[in-house]
Motif scaffolding. Sequence first.
Motif, PDB file in Angstrom:
ATOM      1  N   UNK A 111       0.813  -1.220   0.000  1.00 19.56           N
ATOM      2  CA  UNK A 111       0.000   0.000   0.000  1.00 19.56           C
ATOM      3  C   UNK A 111       0.842   1.263   0.000  1.00 19.56           C
ATOM      4  N   UNK A 112       2.066   1.176   0.521  1.00 16.60           N
ATOM      5  CA  UNK A 112       2.899   2.374   0.613  1.00 16.60           C
ATOM      6  C   UNK A 112       3.858   2.531  -0.559  1.00 16.60           C
ATOM      7  N   UNK A 113       3.734   1.679  -1.559  1.00 16.87           N
ATOM      8  CA  UNK A 113       4.486   1.960  -2.777  1.00 16.87           C
ATOM      9  C   UNK A 113       3.935   3.257  -3.363  1.00 16.87           C
ATOM     10  N   UNK A 114       4.781   4.213  -3.707  1.00 14.62           N
ATOM     11  CA  UNK A 114       4.274   5.513  -4.163  1.00 14.62           C
ATOM     12  C   UNK A 114       3.246   5.433  -5.287  1.00 14.62           C
ATOM     13  N   UNK A 115       3.436   4.512  -6.221  1.00  8.54           N
ATOM     14  CA  UNK A 115       2.488   4.409  -7.333  1.00  8.54           C
ATOM     15  C   UNK A 115       1.142   3.885  -6.836  1.00  8.54           C
ATOM     16  N   UNK A 116       1.178   2.855  -5.971  1.00  5.83           N
ATOM     17  CA  UNK A 116      -0.071   2.316  -5.413  1.00  5.83           C
ATOM     18  C   UNK A 116      -0.784   3.367  -4.568  1.00  5.83           C
ATOM     19  N   UNK A 117      -0.007   4.074  -3.727  1.00  5.19           N
ATOM     20  CA  UNK A 117      -0.605   5.112  -2.889  1.00  5.19           C
ATOM     21  C   UNK A 117      -1.232   6.213  -3.732  1.00  5.19           C
ATOM     22  N   UNK A 118      -0.592   6.571  -4.831  1.00 11.91           N
ATOM     23  CA  UNK A 118      -1.133   7.605  -5.709  1.00 11.91           C
ATOM     24  C   UNK A 118      -2.409   7.140  -6.389  1.00 11.91           C
ATOM     25  N   UNK A 119      -2.417   5.891  -6.851  1.00 12.08           N
ATOM     26  CA  UNK A 119      -3.597   5.376  -7.550  1.00 12.08           C
ATOM     27  C   UNK A 119      -4.793   5.317  -6.621  1.00 12.08           C
TER      28      UNK A 119
END
Length: 676
Positions: free
Chosen positions: A499-507
């Motif tokens: 969940x804290x991967x920047x891309x996942x968090x952004x999506x």
Amino acid sequence: MTSSKSASAILGRLGARGAVLLVLLLAAVAAAVVVPLSAMSTEVALEMIGVPDPGVLTTAGLPAIRAIGELLASVAVGTALFAAFFTPPQKDKTLDVDGYRMQHISSWANIAWAVAAALLIPLTLSDVSGRTFVQSLPPDQWLVAINQIDVASSWRWAAVIAVVAAIGQRLTLSWRWSTIWLAVTVLSLLPVAATGHASGSTAHDIATNSLIIHLFSAAFYVGGLVAVIIHTMRGGTRVALALRRYSVVATVAIAALAFTGVINAMVRLHPADLFSSTYGLLVVAKALLLCLLALFGLAIRRRIIAKIESTNANAPVDRGTLLRIVLVESAVMAGTIGLSVSLGRTPPPAPLYVPTRQEALLGFELPGPFSFETVFGLWRFDLVLGLVSVVLLGLYLWGVIHLRRRGDSWPAGRTFFWVAGCVTLFITTSSGLGMFMMADFASHMVGHMLISMLVPVLLALGGPLTLALRALPAAGRGNPPGPREWIVEFINNPISRFLTHPIVASIQFVAGFYLIYFGGFYETLASEHLGHMFMNVHFLISGYLFYWVIIGVDAAPRQFTSMYMMMVLLSSLPFHAFFGILLMNYPTVLAEGWYAGIGLPWIPDLLQSQRVGGGVAWAMGEIPLFIVMIALAWQWYQSDMREARRSERQAERDDDAELKAYNEMLAQMAKADRRH
């Protein structure tokens, strides 16, 4: 002492059957209380709603099954709590024997709770329609009940969520997953808040919020108590530690029960009706039982915990005395559950006036158009997010004071940001803005932007996880994990890493805007108080998750450079801007039926209000992102300065060997060029 030992020995010999017998005993107590009390007002209630008597199977069975169901849900919550937080995990992070037993019991309790919730679907149809319970049993009647009766639909969702929790508890033995199934089990109580008087009364926003807190508190209180009893009966280890932790849970729960009980009484009762109506007398009786429960809790702390702490923390626990006290306390709590359910079956006194359309839909009356005076001149405390902001502020300041007393420092800037975030959240949800958010799309969008964009930025800049890790003590080797260990586990687990991967968090942050407003969900969410609350909680959590990762003040499972975070932030800007522009040009009024039903006279054009809301989203969405860009640039600058200072210290230690080697390399290259 002999009687204490014999009682403990008898209960211990019961083994697994003891847990079943205990739950059956408490269920019998709850049913024995709720059936006669509900019968006192059944005839009046049927006459008020104008339906024939559905028969004794419904008039007695519905309150009895509901009381038993809520008791089973409490047992599921309490035993799941025990498995997650009262027992230590093994070295491979799986539950130990005591934890596995409790999770197994919680799974069975969830299954039984789901069965009770499912039975309440035809019982509700029978109660509302006046047909007998047998006539309401065919499957096609269940579909009628779910599709046409909101209460029956709520029981459907409670059953589904409980089944999901039960299956998950059977399939996993990991300690970290036990906390997730605890959360799902607690969530199964949420649909219950949509039933009863809270959802249909004036001030139903306050009534529903207080009922949610009331139900959760009761579940943790009685469920945790049952878990302690079962653990003690089965001869479990660390009883004293479990009792201490439960005592903290019980203290908070009993305070919450008393507070929300007073709020509910104030919403539904005039002081003159307190001793002159059946509903008022039941409220008084429930208050007396809660006082009795508080006295039982005090007895546990004084007679058991104090004795342990005054002698030896590893001294054997007087199980017989403990069981006698908590068995009586749990029986009183089971009776209180029955009394609470009977309150839901008893019509409250008629209001002194006829509520307006706004009061019927919103729970309150708006005095005039959105303005500075109406926003800051009106205050209506949000029992969920308003209370959360107060608690978060108190815990943070406690951590700062604790560090200062220990001689450690904490940046004043971080404290400023956290206080600003909590104050902004409180004002947004508990001032007139929180009231206008439910009735006007433009006002809703102002609150949405503050909760999802500004508040999370301020909170993330406060660095709460770092503060907590520095202020909280370690649980100690061999003990069940404490708050500090839970935070470490929250940061360092596979789910958080994903969940804290920047891309996942952004999506997840950006996609939530589009799904809620343009995915067909907004009409349903805007017209229900629980839906409105869900949006606020979703915006706050998704926003905090995004900015926690992007800002990087607190440690996260993944570490990226400030440059990478800046690129992720810049890539999300067009989606925020496009969302606002899309709202401004959207040709259809979102949730038109809801806003038209409220009929605010100062908003004659709903589409224009929506366009204003789109402009708010476009304009306000850029401000927090600009703050984050400044924070990232500052972190980038600080990182470069730290690297420069590190290089200078290294040069002083080795007499600038790195620079000399570099110059020597350049000289060698120059010589080679001259030779060629």
